[in-house]
Design an enzyme around this catalytic site. Structure first.
Site, PDB file in Angstrom:
ATOM      1  N   ASP A  31       0.870  -1.180   0.000  1.00 35.97           N
ATOM      2  CA  ASP A  31       0.000   0.000   0.000  1.00 35.97           C
ATOM      3  C   ASP A  31       0.904   1.225   0.000  1.00 35.97           C
ATOM      4  O   ASP A  31       1.561   1.525   0.991  1.00 35.97           O
ATOM      5  CB  ASP A  31      -0.896  -0.043   1.256  1.00 35.97           C
ATOM      6  CG  ASP A  31      -1.861   1.144   1.330  1.00 35.97           C
ATOM      7  OD1 ASP A  31      -1.625   2.148   0.623  1.00 35.97           O
ATOM      8  OD2 ASP A  31      -2.831   1.044   2.099  1.00 35.97           O
ATOM      9  N   HIS A  32       0.919   1.930  -1.115  1.00 33.04           N
ATOM     10  CA  HIS A  32       1.895   3.008  -1.278  1.00 33.04           C
ATOM     11  C   HIS A  32       1.631   4.198  -0.370  1.00 33.04           C
ATOM     12  O   HIS A  32       2.460   5.093  -0.236  1.00 33.04           O
ATOM     13  CB  HIS A  32       1.911   3.450  -2.753  1.00 33.04           C
ATOM     14  CG  HIS A  32       3.266   3.860  -3.232  1.00 33.04           C
ATOM     15  ND1 HIS A  32       4.204   4.453  -2.420  1.00 33.04           N
ATOM     16  CD2 HIS A  32       3.864   3.741  -4.454  1.00 33.04           C
ATOM     17  CE1 HIS A  32       5.305   4.705  -3.109  1.00 33.04           C
ATOM     18  NE2 HIS A  32       5.127   4.268  -4.360  1.00 33.04           N
ATOM     19  N   ARG A  33       0.457   4.219   0.261  1.00 39.53           N
ATOM     20  CA  ARG A  33       0.207   5.295   1.218  1.00 39.53           C
ATOM     21  C   ARG A  33       1.084   5.131   2.450  1.00 39.53           C
ATOM     22  O   ARG A  33       1.526   6.093   3.062  1.00 39.53           O
ATOM     23  CB  ARG A  33      -1.268   5.288   1.662  1.00 39.53           C
ATOM     24  CG  ARG A  33      -2.239   5.640   0.554  1.00 39.53           C
ATOM     25  CD  ARG A  33      -3.663   5.452   1.016  1.00 39.53           C
ATOM     26  NE  ARG A  33      -3.911   4.063   1.413  1.00 39.53           N
ATOM     27  CZ  ARG A  33      -5.096   3.616   1.840  1.00 39.53           C
ATOM     28  NH1 ARG A  33      -6.116   4.447   1.947  1.00 39.53           N
ATOM     29  NH2 ARG A  33      -5.250   2.340   2.160  1.00 39.53           N
TER      30      ARG A  33
END
Lengths: 324, 428
Positions: B401-403
């Site tokens: 999850d790139h967040r």
């Protein structure tokens, strides 16, 4: 099936019932030797004799009173009022005696009488011989009110009326007396409280009585050419009233036009409209209910004015066009 | 006369809308029903169709600007038509009639009655109630400005949808709308046309039970911005190690350690090392760094998929992991997993190697932030010191999850897993 006129169908019903049941008899003004003012009972005196086809004095009070008395004592009288307008004179015997007796004697008295009368305008007979007074009668608890429009209906319904143990007011439509229709030769009856869908349609429901059934059917054929599909419902009996058939139809079409010959004010159409508004059909109404009825005036003697006082085919056609 | 387009009122509570994008510019020609612009309400984005065919004569509101509902935003008409005076006149009329409301994508006079009430037949009211349509926005066609049932039924569909439905003979009453308030859009009618073709019809069943849970969870998880790193690993050492430990573990537990068990062991160690970055869960209110390393293992079932969790996997030996994994898998297949055995995961391992899959892009098992996809183990030629040699190789696919995780951090973590697999002595 034989092709009979409306009045022949009335006669046939009376003859068959009198042959079937010796307690059935006919009384009224000029019903014997003369054969009735409209010739409905022609030939009946010859077949059944003076005992069973009785000419009475010119007194509707006597006719109704005698019929009620005979009925209570076990006979099944068919009393004819020459014009329905004269029911006014018979009202006391009919409303205060015939209609109340069964109730007031706790069901021990039966009043199996039929009061036949031709109603409506269209013959140039002026204000005292042209009225449609059915609304007076449906208002009285204890009376059944029948209003057939076709030869088939009139025969089946008159037989049911004669066999009914309660006073039945049987309003014949004088302008359709000579209209022909197919009538079965065998013994049949039509139950009270069952309306007849005279024409199936989907766009608008036209509820009509008496001669207005025929005018509505004529209007429907004209409208069909414009692509408007009219459903025509004939209640056949006003009391008891077949609400279900009407409500079902209004739910289908969403639109209701009520047509009757009687004056609009206080007419039976108001009752019909109210029944529909109180029913589950309310939520399906897509336009205000419309009444096409007689003007609130005495019927004029002049034939042209007489025509304009009651609904004609064009009035029905225009009303449907405006609504759809 | 030019047709005016007003900011549509899409719900009883909507008071203003934002212009997101104009798909046409002034001078462009447009057909009725074509998408002219996209607007943003407090709830959703909505495409607005052109109410008429012609030329875009004027665009009154710029992208990004907020407009009150029922205020004009554009004009469509014939080339050369004067819009300025028309616009001014219209605005004046609008001010005098504050109660007037507009319909979505169409501009029509609405039913007006006494005291701000409006005229609608009982049937129209019933249909509006059933279809949850605000009658005030329905343009009337009945006598005397009355809204009648057909108006409400037509309102359910956009003008373009109505046209397609008419052309294709589709009964709009049977079409399910996916637009705002269940409004039937073009795509819904096209969908109905496709479905009406018996050749394309299959058996349909509603989603229920596990399928429904998976479907909902997937939609939720998919909302995360996903990136997947792929890396190939030399598995010679692990193949050798596994051979050595099988007899002992099988003797003691009755189960053979699988490659997956060994990968879980390796992942758990790497997770402990990268706990601050990878061993985490992302919640709406923030990132939770988890103390325990709990590794979920995806188990495919005939009717779906479950992810039982091996708790504290970093503290377990390979033998313990093997034993626990076999227990959980067996219980999963019997449908006897306890809720507690499926919760608390901080990372997931999913293995498609047995199907011959090399690499894939797993979806992160939210709220976790990383998932490791394991591909097939296969002998491959590899260039080593200028020579081609044959080695057992395996691909790993790490989705994150790139967040919560940066690309470099995920790459570092994956490289650490590769190191541990290629030099298993570091596990000790």
């Amino acid at each position: 099936m034989a092709l009979l006129t409306y009045k022949e169908a009335v006669r046939q019903a009376m003859q068959e019932e009198m042959r079937r049941d010796e307690n059935v008899f006919l009384l009224g003004e000029d019903v014997g030797i003369y054969g009735g003012a409209f010739g409905v009972s022609l030939g009946m005196l010859e077949e059944f004799g003076e005992e069973r086809v009785r000419d009475t004095p010119i007194s509707e009070g006597v006719i109704a009173g005698a019929a009620a008395g005979a009925a209570v004592t076990g006979m099944r009288p068919i009393a004819e009022i020459m014009f329905s307008d004269f029911i006014t004179i018979a009202m006391d015997s009919l409303v205060n005696q015939a209609a109340k007796m069964r109730y007031m004697f706790g069901g021990k008295a039966k009043v199996p009488m039929v009061l036949r009368m031709p109603g409506g305008s269209g013959t140039g007979a002026a204000a005292q011989h042209s009225q449609s007074l059915e609304a007076w009668l449906v208002h009285v608890p204890g009376l059944k009110v029948v209003m057939p429009s076709t030869p088939y209906d009139v025969k089946g319904l008159l037989k049911t009326a004669i066999r009914d143990d309660n006073p039945v007011v049987f309003i014949e439509t004088k302008t359709v007396y000579n209209k022909k229709g197919e009538v079965p030769e065998d013994d049949y009856t039509i139950p009270f409280g069952v309306a007849d869908v005279k024409r199936v349609g989907k766009d608008v429901t036209v509820f009509a009585t008496g001669v207005m059934v025929h005018r509505s059917l004529e209007a429907a054929e004209l409208l069909a050419k414009e692509g408007i599909d009219v459903e025509v419902i004939d209640p056949r009996t006003l009391v008891p009233f077949d609400k279900e058939t009407l409500v079902k139809s209004v739910i289908k079409t969403g639109k209701l036009i009520i047509v009757h010959e009687a004056c609009k004010r206080g007419g039976f159409g108001g009752e019909v409209a109210a029944e529909v508004m109180e029913s589950e059909a309310f939520d399906y109404l897509d336009a205000p209910i419309k009444r096409i009825a007689g003007k609130n005036i005495p019927i004029p003697y002049c034939m042209e004015l007489e025509k304009s006082a009651v609904p004609q085919v064009d009035d029905i056609v225009n009303a449907v066009r405006e609504m759809v | 006369m030019a047709t005016e387009l007003l900011m549509p009122k899409l719900g009883m509570t909507m008071e203003e809308g934002t212009i997101v994008t104009w798909f046409k510019k002034v001078g462009d020609s447009i057909a009725e029903g074509e998408i002219l612009l996209e607007i943003l309400t407090d709830k959703v984005n909505m495409e607005v169709e052109a109410p008429a065919t012609g030329q875009v004569l004027a665009i009154l509101v710029a992208e990004g600007d907020i407009v009150e509902v029922n205020k004009p935003i554009a004009y469509i008409g014939q080339p050369g038509e004067n819009v300025e005076s028309h616009s001014a006149a219209t605005l004046k009329i609008k001010e005098q009639q504050p109660t007037q409301v507009a319909a979505v994508t169409t501009v029509t006079q609405n039913a007006e009655g006494i005291d701000g009430k409006f005229k609608a037949s009982p049937a129209a009211k019933r249909v509006a109630c059933e279809e949850e349509i605000d009658l005030r926005v329905v343009p009337p066609t009945g006598p005397g400005g009355r809204i009648i049932a057909i108006d409400v039924k037509n309102y359910k569909a956009s003008p373009l949808a109505q046209k397609i439905a008419q052309d294709k003979g589709v009964e709009l009453a049977e079409v399910v709308g996916t637009g705002i308030g269940g409004k039937i859009m073009k795509i819904d009618v096209q969908h109905a046309v496709t479905q009406a073709d018996p050749k394309t019809q299959g058996t349909r069943k509603s989603l229920s039970g596990m399928r429904k849970v998976i479907a909902d969870h997937m939609v939720e998880a998919w909302a995360a911005p996903h990136v997947t790193h792929n890396m190939e690993v030399n598995m010679s050492g692990i193949v050798e190690l596994r051979k050595k430990i099988i007899p002992g573990i099988e003797k003691r537990t009755g189960a053979k350690p699988s490659y997956n068990d060994l990968i879980i062991k390796v992942a758990a160690k790497a997770l402990r090392e990268y706990q601050q970055v990878i061993n985490a869960r992302l919640h709406p209110d923030g990132l939770e760094i988890c103390d325990e390393v709990n590794v979920g293992m995806a188990v495919a079932l005939p009717n779906g998929l479950v992810v039982p969790v091996i708790k504290n996997a970093d503290t377990l030996s390979v033998e313990q992991i093997t034993k626990r994994a076999k227990e959980l898998a067996a219980r999963a297949k019997e449908g006897k997993l306890l809720p507690d055995e499926m919760s608390g995961g901080t990372f997931t391992v999913t293995n498609l190697g047995m199907y011959g899959i090399d690499t894939f892009t797993p979806i992160v098992n939210a709220p976790e932030v990383c998932i490791l996809g394991v591909g097939q183990l296969q002998d491959k030629p590899v260039v080593k010191d200028g020579e081609i040699v044959i080695e057992p190789r395996m691909s790993l696919s790490l989705s994150f999850d790139h967040r919560a995780v940066d690309g470099a951090q995920a790459a570092e973590f994956l490289r650490r897993i590769k190191e541990l697999l290629e030099d298993y002595l570091q596990l000790i």
